[in-house]
Design a protein around this motif. Structure first.
Motif, PDB file in Angstrom:
ATOM      1  N   UNK A   6       0.741  -1.113   0.003  1.00 50.29           N
ATOM      2  CA  UNK A   6      -0.008   0.058   0.045  1.00 50.29           C
ATOM      3  C   UNK A   6       1.078   1.223  -0.019  1.00 50.29           C
ATOM      4  N   UNK A   7       0.386   2.368  -0.672  1.00 47.75           N
ATOM      5  CA  UNK A   7       0.933   3.591  -0.606  1.00 47.75           C
ATOM      6  C   UNK A   7       0.306   4.494   0.438  1.00 47.75           C
ATOM      7  N   UNK A   8       0.908   5.009   1.220  1.00 46.87           N
ATOM      8  CA  UNK A   8       0.227   5.662   2.500  1.00 46.87           C
ATOM      9  C   UNK A   8       0.926   7.341   2.514  1.00 46.87           C
ATOM     10  N   UNK A   9       0.290   8.084   3.085  1.00 44.44           N
ATOM     11  CA  UNK A   9       0.393   9.582   3.149  1.00 44.44           C
ATOM     12  C   UNK A   9       0.867   9.669   4.458  1.00 44.44           C
ATOM     13  N   UNK A  10       2.002  10.410   4.746  1.00 43.66           N
ATOM     14  CA  UNK A  10       2.646  10.993   5.928  1.00 43.66           C
ATOM     15  C   UNK A  10       2.070  12.240   6.297  1.00 43.66           C
ATOM     16  N   UNK A  11       1.309  12.584   7.266  1.00 41.98           N
ATOM     17  CA  UNK A  11       1.141  13.872   8.028  1.00 41.98           C
ATOM     18  C   UNK A  11       1.849  14.291   9.014  1.00 41.98           C
ATOM     19  N   UNK A  12       2.498  15.597   8.458  1.00 38.91           N
ATOM     20  CA  UNK A  12       3.765  16.114   9.119  1.00 38.91           C
ATOM     21  C   UNK A  12       3.078  17.230  10.191  1.00 38.91           C
ATOM     22  N   UNK A  13       2.932  16.706  11.490  1.00 36.70           N
ATOM     23  CA  UNK A  13       2.508  17.817  12.475  1.00 36.70           C
ATOM     24  C   UNK A  13       3.548  18.860  12.527  1.00 36.70           C
ATOM     25  N   UNK A  14       4.715  18.905  12.270  1.00 39.45           N
ATOM     26  CA  UNK A  14       5.736  19.920  12.411  1.00 39.45           C
ATOM     27  C   UNK A  14       5.405  21.131  11.337  1.00 39.45           C
ATOM     28  N   UNK A  15       4.744  20.635  10.245  1.00 37.71           N
ATOM     29  CA  UNK A  15       4.725  21.522   9.121  1.00 37.71           C
ATOM     30  C   UNK A  15       3.345  22.249   8.886  1.00 37.71           C
ATOM     31  N   UNK A  16       2.314  21.674   9.546  1.00 36.53           N
ATOM     32  CA  UNK A  16       1.156  22.106   9.416  1.00 36.53           C
ATOM     33  C   UNK A  16      -0.087  22.004  10.480  1.00 36.53           C
ATOM     34  N   UNK A  17      -0.667  23.303  10.530  1.00 35.87           N
ATOM     35  CA  UNK A  17      -1.675  23.421  11.532  1.00 35.87           C
ATOM     36  C   UNK A  17      -2.676  22.135  11.651  1.00 35.87           C
ATOM     37  N   UNK A  18      -3.221  21.776  12.924  1.00 38.96           N
ATOM     38  CA  UNK A  18      -3.798  20.630  13.059  1.00 38.96           C
ATOM     39  C   UNK A  18      -5.103  20.388  12.067  1.00 38.96           C
ATOM     40  N   UNK A  77       5.125  14.952  17.883  1.00 38.20           N
ATOM     41  CA  UNK A  77       6.079  15.976  18.260  1.00 38.20           C
ATOM     42  C   UNK A  77       5.501  17.067  19.252  1.00 38.20           C
ATOM     43  N   UNK A  78       6.197  17.553  20.058  1.00 32.22           N
ATOM     44  CA  UNK A  78       5.747  18.635  20.888  1.00 32.22           C
ATOM     45  C   UNK A  78       6.468  19.813  20.364  1.00 32.22           C
ATOM     46  N   UNK A  79       7.631  19.912  19.539  1.00 38.79           N
ATOM     47  CA  UNK A  79       8.168  20.851  18.910  1.00 38.79           C
ATOM     48  C   UNK A  79       8.679  20.475  17.503  1.00 38.79           C
ATOM     49  N   UNK A  80       8.857  21.587  16.694  1.00 38.52           N
ATOM     50  CA  UNK A  80       9.206  21.224  15.155  1.00 38.52           C
ATOM     51  C   UNK A  80      10.600  20.932  15.144  1.00 38.52           C
ATOM     52  N   UNK A  81      11.203  20.417  14.074  1.00 40.08           N
ATOM     53  CA  UNK A  81      12.517  20.431  13.753  1.00 40.08           C
ATOM     54  C   UNK A  81      13.166  21.739  13.521  1.00 40.08           C
ATOM     55  N   UNK A  82      12.354  22.643  13.117  1.00 40.28           N
ATOM     56  CA  UNK A  82      12.945  23.637  12.625  1.00 40.28           C
ATOM     57  C   UNK A  82      11.870  24.925  12.787  1.00 40.28           C
ATOM     58  N   UNK A  83      12.451  25.989  13.308  1.00 43.91           N
ATOM     59  CA  UNK A  83      11.457  27.108  13.540  1.00 43.91           C
ATOM     60  C   UNK A  83      10.616  27.812  12.313  1.00 43.91           C
ATOM     61  N   UNK A  84      11.288  27.396  11.176  1.00 41.42           N
ATOM     62  CA  UNK A  84      10.497  27.532   9.904  1.00 41.42           C
ATOM     63  C   UNK A  84       9.517  26.580   9.580  1.00 41.42           C
ATOM     64  N   UNK A  94       7.227  25.771  12.012  1.00 42.62           N
ATOM     65  CA  UNK A  94       6.235  26.356  12.698  1.00 42.62           C
ATOM     66  C   UNK A  94       5.009  25.817  13.537  1.00 42.62           C
ATOM     67  N   UNK A  95       4.929  24.611  13.509  1.00 39.45           N
ATOM     68  CA  UNK A  95       3.604  23.852  13.993  1.00 39.45           C
ATOM     69  C   UNK A  95       4.029  22.679  14.722  1.00 39.45           C
ATOM     70  N   UNK A  96       3.435  22.125  15.694  1.00 40.01           N
ATOM     71  CA  UNK A  96       3.097  20.830  16.272  1.00 40.01           C
ATOM     72  C   UNK A  96       1.990  20.427  17.105  1.00 40.01           C
ATOM     73  N   UNK A  97       1.179  19.921  16.473  1.00 46.26           N
ATOM     74  CA  UNK A  97      -0.237  19.731  17.306  1.00 46.26           C
ATOM     75  C   UNK A  97      -0.202  18.429  17.902  1.00 46.26           C
ATOM     76  N   UNK A  98      -1.044  18.348  18.897  1.00 43.73           N
ATOM     77  CA  UNK A  98      -0.887  17.201  19.617  1.00 43.73           C
ATOM     78  C   UNK A  98      -1.474  16.015  18.797  1.00 43.73           C
TER      79      UNK A  98
END
Length: 319
Positions: free
Chosen positions: A3-15, A38-45, A47-51
């Motif tokens: 299967x091909x799945x999609x990774x949802x990146x909490x660090x990069x997008x608002x919840x 994550x509770x923090x993103x890898x980079x300040x750029x 800019x997100x990290x939802x629960x």
């Protein structure tokens, strides 16, 4: 079939945006979704990290495909609390949830004030957490005194079937340790020549016949220059490699290190190309390793363009 799945990146997008992207990913033909925790993103750029666990309930209600996430028990989350969350999701959405347990990063776990241990100690702590969660998800009452403490813990709302507890590994050494006890393996994508030994080590260590998931990070855009710019802007800090990624505590420090990553180094962690055919070939090569699901993470911020391209070029690529 893989299967091909999609990774949802909490660090990069608002919840809320990420929930809508999950809906769009299913409509585009992606057969599964996983998210970071994550509770923090890898980079300040970024800019997100939802629960992640809050988000999972909403995103799963809005879709029908299987979901998973990767989280580190024993630091920010007590393993009994994580087991309760996993049991709740699986009870609400039967057969649709799995979680991969990892040893964590200081970026996300050290802020609790606990001493951040070395990798061998984190491995040992992970095994204790797995054993506690595994027993709780099977209805046992657990008391455990060791690296983590649990006193007469029990889960009262259980699913009919426990959700799988995968192990997360980036190296053959860790994968081999997981093979005997994890319900499956989650590992990183990239060059199939590097992915194969990790999977083989897991199977040699006792994981033969168990499912394998891959998180494959790419940077696709309409032009090669844009794809490279996106990779360097969003994912350069993660390309540093080595043990340093697990020991740095602040996004701003990752940004400082990211300045030393250029086009020649970014390929260590991101497959950069504007050519869908190249990405399609990578997916097929990893599918040929006998994996169950490949979760594609496109690091560019324009996920709408990526999902449109993936619907045409990627989601039916692997067999």
């Amino acid at each position: 079939m893989t299967r091909i799945g999609y990774h949802a990146s909490h660090e990069q997008h608002a919840p809320g945006t990420l929930r809508d992207l999950a809906i769009r990913a299913e409509a585009a033909g992606f057969a599964a979704i996983k998210c970071s925790d994550h509770i923090q993103p890898w980079s300040t750029r970024q800019g997100h990290s939802g629960h992640a666990w809050t988000w999972l309930g909403a995103a799963m209600q809005a879709t029908s495909v299987p979901f998973g996430n990767i989280a580190a028990p024993g630091y920010r989350y007590h393993p009994a609390v994580m087991a309760q969350a996993a049991a709740t999701l699986e009870q609400m959405f039967p057969g649709r949830f799995w979680v991969a347990l990892g040893t964590g990063e200081a970026l996300n776990e050290a802020m609790t004030g606990m001493t951040w241990p070395d990798k061998p100690e984190r491995n040992a702590r992970l095994k204790e957490c797995f054993d506690v969660m595994h027993a709780l998800l099977r209805g046992e009452t657990v008391t455990h005194r060791g690296r983590i403490t649990v006193i007469e813990a029990r889960l009262w709302s259980l699913p009919d079937t426990p959700p799988p507890l995968f192990g997360a590994a980036a190296t053959p050494e860790t994968a081999r340790l997981l093979g005997g006890w994890a319900d499956g393996l989650l590992t990183l994508g990239g060059d199939p020549a590097n992915v194969g030994p990790v999977i083989e080590a897991f199977r040699e260590g006792g994981g033969a016949g168990k499912p394998v998931h891959i998180q494959h990070t790419i940077s696709w855009a309409g032009t090669q220059d844009e794809a490279m710019a996106n990779a360097l802007d969003q994912w350069a800090p993660v390309a540093i490699g080595g043990e340093i990624n697990w020991d740095i505590r602040r996004p701003s420090d990752f940004d400082l290190l990211g300045q030393f990553v250029g086009p020649d180094q970014i390929g260590r962690s991101v497959r950069v190309s504007a050519d869908p055919g190249l990405h399609r070939a990578d997916l097929q090569a990893m599918a040929d390793l006998g994996v169950d699901t490949i979760f594609v993470h496109n690091v560019g911020r324009d996920q709408d363009a990526f999902l449109d391209m993936a619907a045409r070029e990627l989601v039916n690529a692997a067999g």
